[in-house]
Structure formats: structure tokens, C-alpha cells
Enzyme design. Structure first.
Site, mmCIF file in Angstrom:
data_model
loop_
_atom_site.group_PDB
_atom_site.id
_atom_site.type_symbol
_atom_site.label_atom_id
_atom_site.label_comp_id
_atom_site.label_asym_id
_atom_site.label_seq_id
_atom_site.Cartn_x
_atom_site.Cartn_y
_atom_site.Cartn_z
ATOM 1 N N ALA A 124 -23.975 -34.414 12.674
ATOM 2 C CA ALA A 124 -23.081 -33.400 12.902
ATOM 3 C C ALA A 124 -21.339 -33.663 13.348
ATOM 4 O O ALA A 124 -21.149 -34.050 13.677
ATOM 5 C CB ALA A 124 -23.233 -32.675 14.590
ATOM 6 N N LEU A 125 -21.102 -34.213 11.774
ATOM 7 C CA LEU A 125 -19.561 -34.104 12.220
ATOM 8 C C LEU A 125 -18.325 -33.207 11.831
ATOM 9 O O LEU A 125 -17.059 -32.887 12.366
ATOM 10 C CB LEU A 125 -19.303 -35.607 10.842
ATOM 11 C CG LEU A 125 -17.972 -35.959 10.491
ATOM 12 C CD1 LEU A 125 -17.531 -36.991 12.172
ATOM 13 C CD2 LEU A 125 -17.910 -37.372 9.902
ATOM 14 N N SER A 126 -18.491 -32.639 10.358
ATOM 15 C CA SER A 126 -17.579 -31.437 10.595
ATOM 16 C C SER A 126 -17.389 -30.394 10.875
ATOM 17 O O SER A 126 -18.568 -30.120 12.169
ATOM 18 C CB SER A 126 -17.698 -30.664 9.031
ATOM 19 O OG SER A 126 -17.733 -31.509 7.985
ATOM 20 N N GLU A 172 -20.205 -35.532 2.279
ATOM 21 C CA GLU A 172 -20.360 -36.647 3.148
ATOM 22 C C GLU A 172 -18.906 -36.922 2.173
ATOM 23 O O GLU A 172 -18.567 -38.828 1.884
ATOM 24 C CB GLU A 172 -21.885 -37.658 2.415
ATOM 25 C CG GLU A 172 -22.554 -37.239 3.333
ATOM 26 C CD GLU A 172 -23.316 -38.118 2.964
ATOM 27 O OE1 GLU A 172 -23.599 -38.816 3.236
ATOM 28 O OE2 GLU A 172 -25.338 -37.355 2.940
ATOM 29 N N SER A 188 -14.817 -34.842 -3.611
ATOM 30 C CA SER A 188 -14.373 -35.830 -4.511
ATOM 31 C C SER A 188 -12.736 -36.410 -4.196
ATOM 32 O O SER A 188 -12.370 -37.284 -4.931
ATOM 33 C CB SER A 188 -14.803 -35.888 -6.096
ATOM 34 O OG SER A 188 -15.912 -34.922 -6.419
ATOM 35 N N GLY A 223 -29.842 -23.638 -23.981
ATOM 36 C CA GLY A 223 -28.878 -21.868 -24.198
ATOM 37 C C GLY A 223 -29.639 -21.752 -23.814
ATOM 38 O O GLY A 223 -29.688 -21.318 -21.975
ATOM 39 N N GLN A 237 -27.105 -26.534 -22.196
ATOM 40 C CA GLN A 237 -26.434 -25.576 -22.459
ATOM 41 C C GLN A 237 -27.334 -25.988 -24.231
ATOM 42 O O GLN A 237 -27.697 -25.425 -25.208
ATOM 43 C CB GLN A 237 -24.774 -27.033 -23.058
ATOM 44 C CG GLN A 237 -24.543 -25.893 -24.567
ATOM 45 C CD GLN A 237 -23.690 -24.152 -23.985
ATOM 46 O OE1 GLN A 237 -23.629 -24.327 -22.055
ATOM 47 N NE2 GLN A 237 -22.835 -23.777 -24.669
ATOM 48 N N GLY A 262 -12.705 -30.406 7.830
ATOM 49 C CA GLY A 262 -13.765 -31.160 7.035
ATOM 50 C C GLY A 262 -13.494 -32.397 6.356
ATOM 51 O O GLY A 262 -14.073 -33.222 6.875
ATOM 52 N N SER A 263 -12.614 -31.969 5.675
ATOM 53 C CA SER A 263 -11.957 -33.441 4.903
ATOM 54 C C SER A 263 -11.377 -34.708 5.620
ATOM 55 O O SER A 263 -11.722 -35.260 5.738
ATOM 56 C CB SER A 263 -11.437 -32.907 3.365
ATOM 57 O OG SER A 263 -11.952 -32.354 2.639
#
Ligand code: COS
Length: 393
Positions: free
Chosen positions: A135-137, A371, A374, A347, A344, A142-143
């Protein structure tokens, strides 16, 4: 096992190869009865509990703890963790999730906990009796994790926790949470503790439903009493403990993405060989061959970054902040592209519920966010490059 040539790479030892091959066979024999059981998709809590239990019985959770507390290896072996996540993800995103959270949720205890904390939690994480969470965020942190506002107020024999955490995987089914909260100002004012889920000051404020369903929640803390003995490391070391734990597990997020991408390539290859069109097969069309080649290249490049990072951590025992960020960033990003190409090639079927590539398409998305998104990984990589050489570790 689809393609295990990579297990001959110099990053691995003989036991890694055996581990990956055995887990692949175990997954094929064990997982379908759990993940394809009637109601399994509707009741992810129950499915995750069963997965944790099965992973414990199978002995795979032993890789989440050091040997002195029931674990498989003397210390956490990142290559094993990565191989397990890769293999499980190839079979089931949810099985990978169940394994990964046992590791991440107990990782700070394994790496920085007191002997008493390790003895109280780790043996039961390994058997699957205790489900772990990290439990961090927070809603507004968040970031920028150091911007957290949740507090740990000193009491006569420990702390009282007040505030909110969100996006907590396993929230609602976890037996304990590794919690990061504020005992002072700034990044040096964060402290890590373990809190049991049945603490009367802790409640589940909201269950969060996402595109690839798994237990996820917002937690509320109101004067939750936590003894000083539940603290991980020293007061004020919590932020470093969180980031050092993420250094280990970020590489394995890349590995999970790699497993999902490998499955997508397997599915796309079968499809190309069997799909007849224009008087031939899809596999005979240059455009499809180009797609398959691109997918295979992305997969191997991701694997090289992941196992480089894991090898440096395990063998050279160096800090891998940059390497782990590169592995996570690249592998999750490329897996998204690989899976999109597979969709793709299917289809219309590619977006039909119940078709594997459709599931992979949903499974991969969150990995570019959790975690460390990007964009955060790019920040981490750039900061490591900009550091003076003598500070680089
Ligand atoms: N290992 C150990 N210590 C580390 C570290 C690491 N990987 N990275 C940084 N630290 C230390 C720094 O050395 C610094 O210590 P000192 O104050 O003693 O110098 C301290 O931690 C603070 O570091 P920094 O100033 O770089 O912190 P920032 O607040 O600028 O944040 C990022 C850095 C963005 C990298 C961090 O907030 C982050 O990773 N955010 C994403 C969080 C995340 O992954 N959330 C998802 C939760 S799990 S789903």
C-alpha cells in the site's frame, strides 16, 4: 513449453531451466481447473484465493521468501521471480497477479524486516495461508509517491495510522498490507509498517473494477493502532524501502509482460498457419511474416533487458534502479505492441470476448501504469544517467 531456447542464455543456472520447465507443466495441469471453473471470472476474489493456495501447495511461493523463512533460495532470486512471472503470465494473467502480489506485498519484509516480522509473516506467505498487499499510492500521490499525505502518528507503543490508500491490489482479500505513511516531512519522512487486515482502524472504502478484473481497492485508515514492532526498517527509511523493493519487482513486471507477449506470439503463429485466405494461408503472406518477425524481435529484446537486470541483481548484487526501469519500460511497452499485432491478425475474432488475444489485450494495459508508469521509468533512467559517475551504483 513453447520456446525455451532462451533458458540456455548465460544469465541462467541449471536450476532456473528446471524451474521454468516444471512450472510450465504444473501450470498446464493445474491452472485451467481454477481459472476456467464456472463462475471463476465473475468471482475474482475467490479465484485469486484459490490461485494463491494452489501456488503455495505447488511450492512456487517459496521463491517469494528467503530460505530461513521457508523460501527456496538463500535470498530473493530475481531471475526465479521473473521466470515464474513470465511462465504464469503465458498461461494466465490472474495466476501471475496472484503470485506477484505475494512477492511484492511481502518483499519489504524479506528485504528489510526484523527477524520477528519475517518469522511472523513469511512462512505463511510461502504456504499461501496469508495473502499480501503493498500500500503506497494515494489519490493525490501516484507517480509522485513522496507526496503522500497519509500519517503514522507516534503513540506510547507504536503508531496510529490515518488517511487513505488507493489502487491497492489484493485490497479486500489481503490478510496484511505493507503500508507506507508519513512520520515526518518529505521523502525522508516516510515510514514502512505492516498492518493486519483485521485491524479495527482499517476498512475497505471502495472496491475498484478494472478492464482485467482482479482484487483492487481503496483503503481507509482511522486511528489504526500499529505496534512499533510492526515497523519495517528505521523510522524515516520508508521511501527508500519502497523504492528498493520496487527495484526488485519492477524487473518482474517486465517479465509478466514478456509472458503475455510470448503467448500472443504463440496465438498469432497458430492463427497464421491455420487461417486460409486468398488461396493460401496467412502465414504465406509477406505482411504477416513481417508482423511475426517484429513480434519475435520485440520479445527477445525485452527478454534480454529483463534477464540482464535480474542477473545483475542476483549475481553482481548491485543496485539495479536503471536496469529495472529499462526492463519494465521496454517490455511492457513492446508487449502492448506485440499483443495489438496479434489481435489484428485475428481480425474480428481478436476482439471477441473469450478469445485469448482479447484477454491479453486487456491484461497488458495496466502493466504500463502500475509499479511506476512508463513516464516515471524514463525519469528514473534519466536521473541515473545524469548522476555523477562516482554516485552511480
Ligand atoms: N533505492 C533506494 N533508494 C532510492 C531509490 C532506490 N531505487 N531511488 C531513490 N532513492 C532514495 C534517494 O537516494 C533519496 O534519498 P536521499 O534523500 O537520502 O538522497 C530518496 O530515495 C528520494 O529520492 P528522490 O529524490 O529521487 O525521490 P522523488 O520523490 O523525486 O521520486 C520517483 C522519485 C519518481 C522515482 C518515485 O517517486 C517513484 O518511483 N514513483 C513511482 C512510484 C510507484 O512506482 N508507484 C506505484 C506503486 S506500486 S503499484
Amino acid at each position: 513449453m513453447a520456446d525455451c531456447d532462451f533458458l540456455d542464455w548465460p544469465f541462467f543456472e541449471a536450476f532456473h531451466r528446471e524451474l521454468a520447465i516444471e512450472l510450465d507443466a504444473w501450470s498446464a495441469a493445474t491452472l485451467p481447473a481454477i481459472i476456467d471453473a464456472p463462475g471463476a471470472h465473475e468471482n475474482v476474489d475467490d479465484t485469486c484465493r484459490k490461485l494463491v493456495s494452489a501456488l503455495g501447495e505447488g511450492g512456487w511461493l517459496k521463491y517469494c521468501a528467503p530460505a530461513s523463512y521457508g523460501g527456496a533460495r538463500e535470498t530473493l532470486d530475481v531471475r526465479s521471480l521473473a521466470l515464474i512471472r513470465e511462465t504464469l503470465a503465458r498461461h494466465s494473467g490472474l495466476a501471475d497477479f496472484a503470485f506477484a502480489m505475494q512477492g511484492l506485498g511481502s518483499g519489504a519484509i524479506s528485504l528489510f524486516g526484523s527477524e520477528d516480522l519475517k518469522a511472523a509473516y513469511l512462512p505463511r506467505v510461502v504456504t499461501g495461508e496469508k495473502i499480501a498487499a503493498f500500500a503506497l499510492s494515494e489519490p493525490d500521490a501516484g507517480s509522485d509517491a513522496a507526496a503522500m499525505s497519509m500519517t503514522l502518528r507516534p503513540t506510547t507503543d507504536g503508531y496510529a495510522a490515518d488517511g487513505e490508500k488507493t489502487w491497492i491490489s489484493n485490497g479486500g482479500i489481503a490478510d496484511f498490507y505493507t503500508l507506507f505513511a508519513r512520520t515526518g516531512e518529505g521523502a525522508r519522512g516516510v515510514t514502512a509498517v505492516v498492518i493486519d487486515a483485521d485491524n479495527p482502524g482499517l476498512s475497505i472504502a471502495e472496491r475498484i473494477d478494472v478492464i482485467a478484473p482482479h482484487p483492487l481497492a481503496r483503503l481507509n485508515f482511522e486511528g489504526a493502532q500499529i505496534p512499533a514492532s510492526a515497523r519495517i526498517g528505521a523510522e524515516g527509511e520508508g521511501f527508500k524501502i519502497a523504492l528498493a523493493t520496487l527495484d526488485v519487482f519492477r524487473t518482474t513486471v517486465g517479465a509478466a509482460a514478456l509472458g503475455l507477449a510470448r503467448r500472443a506470439l504463440d496465438e498469432a503463429t497458430d492463427r497464421a498457419v491455420n487461417r486460409e485466405m486468398f488461396g493460401s494461408t496467412l502465414a504465406n503472406m509477406p505482411i504477416a511474416q513481417e508482423r511475426l518477425a517484429e513480434m519475435a524481435l520485440d520479445i527477445d529484446a525485452s527478454a534480454l533487458l529483463i534477464y540482464r537486470s535480474a542477473w545483475i541483481k542476483d549475481v553482481q548484487k548491485r543496485r539495479v534502479t536503471k536496469e529495472a526501469a529499462m526492463a519494465k519500460l521496454y517490455a511492457t511497452d513492446r508487449a502492448q505492441t506485440v499483443i495489438d499485432k496479434a489481435v489484428q491478425m485475428f481480425g474480428g475474432l481478436g476482439v471477441k470476448k473469450g478469445v485469448k488475444v482479447e484477454e491479453l489485450y486487456r491484461d497488458i494495459r495496466a502493466l504500463r501504469i502500475y509499479e511506476g508508469a512508463s513516464e516515471v521509468q524514463k525519469l528514473v533512467i534519466a536521473r541515473q544517467i545524469l548522476k555523477k559517475p562516482k554516485e552511480m551504483t
